[in-house]
Motif scaffolding. Structure first.
Motif, short mmCIF file in Angstrom:
data_model
loop_
_atom_site.label_atom_id
_atom_site.label_comp_id
_atom_site.label_asym_id
_atom_site.label_seq_id
_atom_site.Cartn_x
_atom_site.Cartn_y
_atom_site.Cartn_z
N LYS A 194 -63.41 -17.69 -38.14
CA LYS A 194 -62.84 -16.98 -36.93
C LYS A 194 -61.54 -16.19 -37.10
CE LYS A 194 -63.57 -18.59 -32.75
NZ LYS A 194 -63.63 -19.35 -31.75
N MET A 195 -60.97 -16.66 -38.40
CA MET A 195 -59.44 -16.22 -39.04
C MET A 195 -59.69 -14.78 -39.55
SD MET A 195 -57.41 -19.34 -39.94
CE MET A 195 -56.96 -20.57 -38.95
N CYS A 196 -60.97 -14.25 -39.54
CA CYS A 196 -61.04 -13.12 -40.19
C CYS A 196 -60.55 -11.90 -39.59
CB CYS A 196 -62.78 -12.73 -40.18
SG CYS A 196 -63.06 -11.02 -40.66
N SER A 197 -59.67 -11.10 -40.60
CA SER A 197 -58.91 -10.23 -40.13
C SER A 197 -59.48 -9.10 -39.64
CB SER A 197 -57.84 -9.56 -41.27
OG SER A 197 -58.73 -9.23 -42.42
N MET A 198 -60.55 -8.56 -40.26
CA MET A 198 -61.31 -7.65 -39.56
C MET A 198 -61.64 -7.85 -38.19
SD MET A 198 -61.38 -5.05 -41.94
CE MET A 198 -61.48 -4.59 -43.64
N ARG A 199 -62.42 -9.11 -37.86
CA ARG A 199 -62.83 -9.34 -36.64
C ARG A 199 -61.75 -9.28 -35.63
NH1 ARG A 199 -63.46 -14.53 -34.06
NH2 ARG A 199 -65.63 -14.99 -33.18
N ASN A 200 -60.63 -10.04 -36.26
CA ASN A 200 -59.67 -10.18 -35.16
C ASN A 200 -58.89 -8.58 -34.70
OD1 ASN A 200 -60.05 -12.79 -34.39
ND2 ASN A 200 -58.74 -13.41 -36.25
N MET A 201 -58.63 -8.13 -35.59
CA MET A 201 -58.16 -6.70 -35.47
C MET A 201 -58.86 -5.90 -34.62
SD MET A 201 -55.08 -6.55 -36.57
CE MET A 201 -54.77 -4.79 -36.47
#
Length: 437
Positions: free
Chosen positions: A414-421
């Protein structure tokens, strides 16, 4: 209007079927391509007897091409296993296959290869001479050398490696300038041995026009081999290598006078800081002829990983002007490559070629990378796999480690940069601790 070779046609203003196919695949104006073929800066190896060929261009302004080495030897003479490699190499879109067979039913393997291969085929006739006549090297006659070259041409191979630059002057230079690894070219070392044992000039240099007769007859591209290529970084850019390269430049002009297409072969092993100068020197001394390199391998201490040392050097070499990269497998210096070795070697050299094409500004090269980047931003795993240079390995890695959230991987979760951005930029909340999202 009649023509003998692709170069002859180009110089007469004729656009051949092969030129049309190459121009379309390269997104290039066909008249621009024709002009480059006429100058010798692009070669289209296409033997008149290779009926299954899908033509490819090698040279200035074109995508960097890759070659795969195959063939039977005394220790590994299973034709069926080598044919399996051929099929995989074609599936992996290798543009060229060199048959380096040197023992057993070489003619049978070569004929099957030419019949089925859509890729251009190269050979080193010198490898075939001893087995073809069942005679010791010293006893092979000049006529017999040329008969083997013509047999390969008749069989439909598109280019032949001939070490015509290893003349007596080059040998004298080699003898005066000691090397750690001497002459590492297999064909070059055999030719050197024949010349020394018989105290004769190199027949392919002495009777070069006879060689050109064969090339002109079949539209056989002459790949001028580098017998004195460095086999260690200590031997790179030395007197022997440069002396031979100067001779190759002279022979290139003679071939072009006969409308024979030429490719120049190059190193070898070489430190990274010498690669750029070598590429510029070759293009200068050989008048812009296409350049075909083995590697170069940028360090000598990585047996088992030489597909990596080669890919590093190949990417740099091609970015500075090399046009054609020969693959190197993890088995280099150790044994005949198996199927898995071949696959690893192909992937490594294709990475090098594509990286160089981006640097050279080849049309459409960076578009592929941009599509992959967009797929990553979208977390579109299926599209990533489809776009991947090797689809099999990324699928395998993803399957082996399944994440809890499909729009992430097991490294970032859940810390994935793509997912969070994506969430933040679309006005959504993110959480890293709750399980409800």
């Amino acid at each position: 209007m009649n023509f003998t070779t692709q170069m002859d046609a180009a110089r007469k203003g004729i656009v051949t079927r092969e030129m049309e196919i190459v121009a379309k695949s390269e997104n290039m104006d066909v008249q621009e391509l024709r002009a480059l073929v006429a100058e010798g800066k692009v070669a289209i190896p296409a033997n008149k007897n290779h009926k299954s060929l899908v033509p490819q261009g090698v040279g200035q302004g074109l995508k960097t091409k890759i070659n795969v080495n195959l063939g039977i030897s005394k220790d590994c003479d299973d034709i069926d296993k080598e044919m399996e490699k051929v099929k995989v190499a074609l599936d992996m879109k290798a543009e060229a296959i060199m048959d380096l067979s040197n023992y057993g039913k070489t003619a049978k393997f070569r004929e099957k290869l030419v019949e089925m291969s859509t890729a251009m085929i190269g050979t080193v006739p010198m490898y075939d001479v001893v087995g073809f006549y069942d005679k010791e090297l010293k006893d092979i006659s000049v006529d017999e050398f040329f008969k083997v070259v013509e047999k390969h041409a008749q069989d439909g191979v598109d280019f032949v490696t001939i070490h015509a630059g290893l003349n007596r002057e080059t040998i004298n230079t080699f003898k005066r300038n000691k090397r750690i690894t001497n002459i590492v070219s297999r064909g070059g070392s055999l030719l050197f041995a024949w010349m020394e044992l018989n105290q004769r000039e190199n027949p392919f240099y002495e009777y070069f026009d006879r060689l050109l007769d064969i090339c002109e007859k079949y539209d056989l591209t002459l790949s001028l081999g580098d017998a004195c290529r460095p086999g260690s970084i200590a031997d790179a850019t030395d007197a022997s290598q440069i002396k031979e390269l100067m001779v190759l430049g002279e022979l290139t002009k003679r071939a072009w006078e006969r409308n024979v297409q030429v490719i120049i072969e190059g190193p070898g092993h070489m430190a990274i800081n010498e690669i750029e100068a070598n590429m510029l020197l070759q293009k200068r001394l050989c008048h812009g002829a296409p350049f075909y390199v083995l590697g170069p391998l940028v360090t000598d201490v990585a047996p088992g990983y030489d597909h990596i040392t080669s890919a590093i050097g190949g990417a740099i070499a091609a970015s500075y002007g090399a046009d054609f990269l020969c693959y190197v497998t993890p088995a280099e210096h150790l044994r005949l490559p198996n199927l898995d070795d071949m696959k690893e070697g192909i992937v490594a050299v294709k990475i090098a070629a594509h990286a160089a094409d981006i640097a050279k500004g080849i049309k459409g090269a960076s578009q592929w990378d941009n599509e992959m980047s967009r797929a990553r931003q979208e977390l579109n795993w299926e599209k990533m796999f489809t776009l991947a240079l090797d689809e099999e390995k990324p699928r395998k890695y993803r399957k082996e480690s399944t994440p809890h959230h499909e729009d992430s991987c097991t490294m970032c979760g859940k810390m994935c940069s793509m997912r969070n951005m994506n969430k933040i930029l679309s006005g959504k909340d993110i959480n890293l601790l709750r399980e409800d999202d």
